[in-house]
Design a protein around this motif. Structure first.
Motif, PDB file in Angstrom:
ATOM      1  N   ASP A  35       0.863  -1.169   0.000  1.00 39.43           N
ATOM      2  CA  ASP A  35       0.000   0.000   0.000  1.00 39.43           C
ATOM      3  C   ASP A  35       0.906   1.227   0.000  1.00 39.43           C
ATOM      4  OD1 ASP A  35      -2.232   1.659   0.184  1.00 39.43           O
ATOM      5  OD2 ASP A  35      -3.093   0.637   1.926  1.00 39.43           O
ATOM      6  N   ASP A  36       0.330   2.401  -0.246  1.00 37.12           N
ATOM      7  CA  ASP A  36       1.098   3.625  -0.055  1.00 37.12           C
ATOM      8  C   ASP A  36       0.395   4.540   0.952  1.00 37.12           C
ATOM      9  OD1 ASP A  36      -0.958   4.541  -1.748  1.00 37.12           O
ATOM     10  OD2 ASP A  36       0.331   4.405  -3.504  1.00 37.12           O
ATOM     11  N   LEU A  37      -0.446   3.905   1.791  1.00 33.06           N
ATOM     12  CA  LEU A  37      -1.077   4.560   2.924  1.00 33.06           C
ATOM     13  C   LEU A  37      -0.991   3.611   4.115  1.00 33.06           C
ATOM     14  CD1 LEU A  37      -4.320   6.040   1.301  1.00 33.06           C
ATOM     15  CD2 LEU A  37      -2.287   7.305   2.005  1.00 33.06           C
ATOM     16  N   PRO A  38      -1.052   4.138   5.329  1.00 27.20           N
ATOM     17  CA  PRO A  38      -1.006   3.251   6.493  1.00 27.20           C
ATOM     18  C   PRO A  38      -2.271   2.414   6.606  1.00 27.20           C
ATOM     19  CG  PRO A  38      -1.476   5.508   7.163  1.00 27.20           C
ATOM     20  CD  PRO A  38      -1.128   5.566   5.701  1.00 27.20           C
ATOM     21  N   ALA A  39      -2.142   1.286   7.296  1.00 28.01           N
ATOM     22  CA  ALA A  39      -3.280   0.424   7.618  1.00 28.01           C
ATOM     23  C   ALA A  39      -3.225   0.118   9.109  1.00 28.01           C
ATOM     24  CB  ALA A  39      -3.237  -0.864   6.807  1.00 28.01           C
ATOM     25  N   ILE A  40      -4.364  -0.240   9.672  1.00 31.69           N
ATOM     26  CA  ILE A  40      -4.431  -0.602  11.089  1.00 31.69           C
ATOM     27  C   ILE A  40      -4.744  -2.086  11.177  1.00 31.69           C
ATOM     28  CG2 ILE A  40      -5.587  -0.206  13.288  1.00 31.69           C
ATOM     29  CD1 ILE A  40      -6.224   2.639  12.299  1.00 31.69           C
ATOM     30  N   ILE A  41      -3.880  -2.828  11.883  1.00 29.74           N
ATOM     31  CA  ILE A  41      -3.974  -4.286  11.931  1.00 29.74           C
ATOM     32  C   ILE A  41      -4.257  -4.743  13.360  1.00 29.74           C
ATOM     33  CG2 ILE A  41      -2.678  -6.436  11.629  1.00 29.74           C
ATOM     34  CD1 ILE A  41      -1.151  -5.125   9.407  1.00 29.74           C
ATOM     35  N   ALA A  42      -5.192  -5.677  13.490  1.00 27.27           N
ATOM     36  CA  ALA A  42      -5.487  -6.312  14.770  1.00 27.27           C
ATOM     37  C   ALA A  42      -5.429  -7.812  14.579  1.00 27.27           C
ATOM     38  CB  ALA A  42      -6.862  -5.889  15.285  1.00 27.27           C
ATOM     39  N   ALA A  43      -5.002  -8.528  15.623  1.00 29.76           N
ATOM     40  CA  ALA A  43      -4.854  -9.975  15.535  1.00 29.76           C
ATOM     41  C   ALA A  43      -6.199 -10.685  15.443  1.00 29.76           C
ATOM     42  CB  ALA A  43      -4.059 -10.500  16.721  1.00 29.76           C
ATOM     43  N   SER A  44      -7.263 -10.036  15.921  1.00 32.06           N
ATOM     44  CA  SER A  44      -8.585 -10.648  15.890  1.00 32.06           C
ATOM     45  C   SER A  44      -9.635  -9.559  16.005  1.00 32.06           C
ATOM     46  CB  SER A  44      -8.744 -11.650  17.036  1.00 32.06           C
ATOM     47  OG  SER A  44      -8.849 -10.971  18.273  1.00 32.06           O
ATOM     48  N   ASP A  45     -10.916  -9.968  16.030  1.00 35.23           N
ATOM     49  CA  ASP A  45     -12.006  -9.017  16.196  1.00 35.23           C
ATOM     50  C   ASP A  45     -12.264  -8.678  17.657  1.00 35.23           C
ATOM     51  OD1 ASP A  45     -12.570  -8.726  13.484  1.00 35.23           O
ATOM     52  OD2 ASP A  45     -13.856 -10.495  13.468  1.00 35.23           O
ATOM     53  N   ALA A  46     -11.566  -9.323  18.555  1.00 35.23           N
ATOM     54  CA  ALA A  46     -11.780  -9.081  19.977  1.00 35.23           C
ATOM     55  C   ALA A  46     -11.483  -7.627  20.331  1.00 35.23           C
ATOM     56  CB  ALA A  46     -10.902 -10.008  20.803  1.00 35.23           C
ATOM     57  N   VAL A  47     -12.274  -7.082  21.244  1.00 40.14           N
ATOM     58  CA  VAL A  47     -12.112  -5.687  21.631  1.00 40.14           C
ATOM     59  C   VAL A  47     -10.723  -5.421  22.189  1.00 40.14           C
ATOM     60  CG1 VAL A  47     -12.946  -3.878  23.177  1.00 40.14           C
ATOM     61  CG2 VAL A  47     -14.582  -5.424  22.078  1.00 40.14           C
ATOM     62  N   ASP A  48     -10.185  -6.381  22.942  1.00 38.84           N
ATOM     63  CA  ASP A  48      -8.878  -6.187  23.571  1.00 38.84           C
ATOM     64  C   ASP A  48      -7.718  -6.684  22.715  1.00 38.84           C
ATOM     65  OD1 ASP A  48      -9.495  -8.861  23.753  1.00 38.84           O
ATOM     66  OD2 ASP A  48      -8.898  -9.068  25.863  1.00 38.84           O
ATOM     67  N   SER A  49      -7.969  -7.016  21.457  1.00 42.80           N
ATOM     68  CA  SER A  49      -6.900  -7.489  20.581  1.00 42.80           C
ATOM     69  C   SER A  49      -5.896  -6.365  20.339  1.00 42.80           C
ATOM     70  CB  SER A  49      -7.483  -7.953  19.240  1.00 42.80           C
ATOM     71  OG  SER A  49      -6.454  -8.360  18.371  1.00 42.80           O
ATOM     72  N   PRO A  50      -4.600  -6.624  20.530  1.00 45.81           N
ATOM     73  CA  PRO A  50      -3.618  -5.561  20.305  1.00 45.81           C
ATOM     74  C   PRO A  50      -3.605  -5.127  18.844  1.00 45.81           C
ATOM     75  CG  PRO A  50      -2.525  -7.668  20.586  1.00 45.81           C
ATOM     76  CD  PRO A  50      -3.964  -7.889  20.930  1.00 45.81           C
ATOM     77  N   ARG A  51      -3.459  -3.819  18.633  1.00 44.03           N
ATOM     78  CA  ARG A  51      -3.433  -3.257  17.285  1.00 44.03           C
ATOM     79  C   ARG A  51      -2.044  -2.706  16.981  1.00 44.03           C
ATOM     80  NH1 ARG A  51      -7.841   1.144  16.304  1.00 44.03           N
ATOM     81  NH2 ARG A  51      -6.749   2.092  18.074  1.00 44.03           N
ATOM     82  N   ILE A  52      -1.743  -2.654  15.705  1.00 42.94           N
ATOM     83  CA  ILE A  52      -0.484  -2.066  15.270  1.00 42.94           C
ATOM     84  C   ILE A  52      -0.722  -1.420  13.905  1.00 42.94           C
ATOM     85  CG2 ILE A  52       0.368  -4.181  14.137  1.00 42.94           C
ATOM     86  CD1 ILE A  52       3.179  -3.395  15.290  1.00 42.94           C
ATOM     87  N   VAL A  53      -0.061  -0.303  13.672  1.00 41.42           N
ATOM     88  CA  VAL A  53      -0.202   0.401  12.401  1.00 41.42           C
ATOM     89  C   VAL A  53       0.857  -0.119  11.429  1.00 41.42           C
ATOM     90  CG1 VAL A  53      -0.210   2.641  11.242  1.00 41.42           C
ATOM     91  CG2 VAL A  53      -1.079   2.451  13.583  1.00 41.42           C
ATOM     92  N   ALA A  54       0.421  -0.533  10.262  1.00 42.34           N
ATOM     93  CA  ALA A  54       1.340  -0.952   9.203  1.00 42.34           C
ATOM     94  C   ALA A  54       1.639   0.261   8.337  1.00 42.34           C
ATOM     95  CB  ALA A  54       0.714  -2.060   8.365  1.00 42.34           C
ATOM     96  N   ILE A  55       2.883   0.696   8.335  1.00 43.75           N
ATOM     97  CA  ILE A  55       3.292   1.851   7.527  1.00 43.75           C
ATOM     98  C   ILE A  55       4.199   1.335   6.426  1.00 43.75           C
ATOM     99  CG2 ILE A  55       4.432   4.086   7.516  1.00 43.75           C
ATOM    100  CD1 ILE A  55       3.809   4.343  10.468  1.00 43.75           C
ATOM    101  N   PRO A  56       3.767   1.411   5.170  1.00 39.12           N
ATOM    102  CA  PRO A  56       4.554   0.818   4.089  1.00 39.12           C
ATOM    103  C   PRO A  56       5.950   1.417   3.983  1.00 39.12           C
ATOM    104  CG  PRO A  56       2.838   2.251   3.217  1.00 39.12           C
ATOM    105  CD  PRO A  56       2.557   2.077   4.675  1.00 39.12           C
TER     106      PRO A  56
END
Length: 299
Positions: free
Chosen positions: A181-202
């Motif tokens: 991609d040429d824009l950031p994305a937000i990634i979570a390990a699952s749909d769980a509310v407490d699932s840790p998130r991380i931003v993917a920056i190409p």
């Protein structure tokens, strides 16, 4: 080998904009790299690979230039232009050149974790080994700067299939082992509310000194013109927002022959009013603050 995992991916919509409404974001990266003790790059400026089992003193000496001279020259250039860089740092440099790392942090640059050494690539590990490398890298850098790094880019941008989850679990806010991609994305390990998130920056490779000049033998001036052409023509061809990395390796363009080109590209970006210049951490924070501009895409 790690098994593939399913992540919840939220990608930026066409309405996404950078701070100040800009359609173009530019990050000025520095790759401050080193290899584990007793290791050397697989190839050096001579271009031909040695026979297996022989230590390449030429490649090792060439790569060592970054810590001896290159990092100082390129950060002087960034400072003269008032730009904060995102600096990829191998944690072995916290052991061999701690004062330099402390100075980079004190100057306000973003310190990006870049594994322990360039030869320590996450895809080679099982889960326990990769987590151990993340913690070792994090602790060594934090031990010098007093602050845990929040962004990670693996050597050659090659994380494992589970790197996003492990990095999120270890407290990282963003990672750059992606170029889909040429824009950031937000990634979570699952749909769980407490699932840790991380931003993917190409990690965009269009304006990068190592492939441009070392691999393909182009002159530094050609990279400046390529950067200029992208800034001039991409917005005319399409109005979608995008980001662009300008990456200089301290052992490549850290030399006088290439450092002037890094300076020239910074000045080109500063002259324009349609560009936002920021660090990768600033991109991550902006993306998280613009959560309404991201839509689900499961992968």
């Amino acid at each position: 080998m790690s098994e593939a995992e399913t992540f919840r991916v939220q990608r930026a919509t066409s309405d996404f904009r950078w701070p100040n409404g800009a359609r173009i974001a530019v990050v000025f990266n520095l790759a401050y790299e080193a290899w584990s003790p007793g290791k050397a790059p697989g190839i050096g400026p001579m271009g031909n690979v040695l026979q297996p089992g022989f230590f390449d003193t030429n490649a090792h000496s060439w790569a060592s230039y970054g810590a001896v001279r290159g990092i100082q020259r390129l950060t002087r250039i960034a400072a003269a232009n008032g730009v904060k860089a995102s600096i990829m740092v191998n944690a072995v440099l916290a052991e061999t050149h701690p004062a330099v790392l402390a100075e980079l942090h004190a100057a306000g640059h973003e310190i990006v974790a870049h594994s322990y050494g360039m030869d320590v690539i996450p895809v080679y590990f099982d889960e326990a080994g990769e987590r151990a490398n993340i913690r070792r890298t994090t602790d060594l850098i934090a031990g010098i700067t007093g602050e845990r790094p929040l962004g990670w880019i693996s050597p050659r941008g090659t994380g494992s299939l589970i790197s996003p989850r492990l990095l999120a679990e270890e407290g990282y806010v963003w990672f750059g082992d992606c170029n889909d991609d040429d824009l950031p994305a937000i990634i979570a390990a699952s749909d769980a509310v407490d699932s840790p998130r991380i931003v993917a920056i190409p990690l965009t490779m269009d304006v990068n000194d190592l492939p441009h000049s070392i691999r393909y033998g182009n002159a530094p001036a050609a990279l400046v013109e390529q950067f200029r052409a992208i800034l001039d023509n991409a917005p005319r061809a399409d109005d979608a927002p995008f980001m662009l990395d300008v990456t200089a390796h301290t052992h490549a363009f850290g030399r006088p022959a290439g450092a002037w080109a890094y300076d020239a590209m910074i000045k080109l970006a500063l002259e324009r009013d349609d560009i936002w210049i920021g660090t990768r951490m600033e991109i991550a924070r902006h993306a998280l603050a613009q959560g309404q501009m991201f839509k689900d895409q499961t992968t």
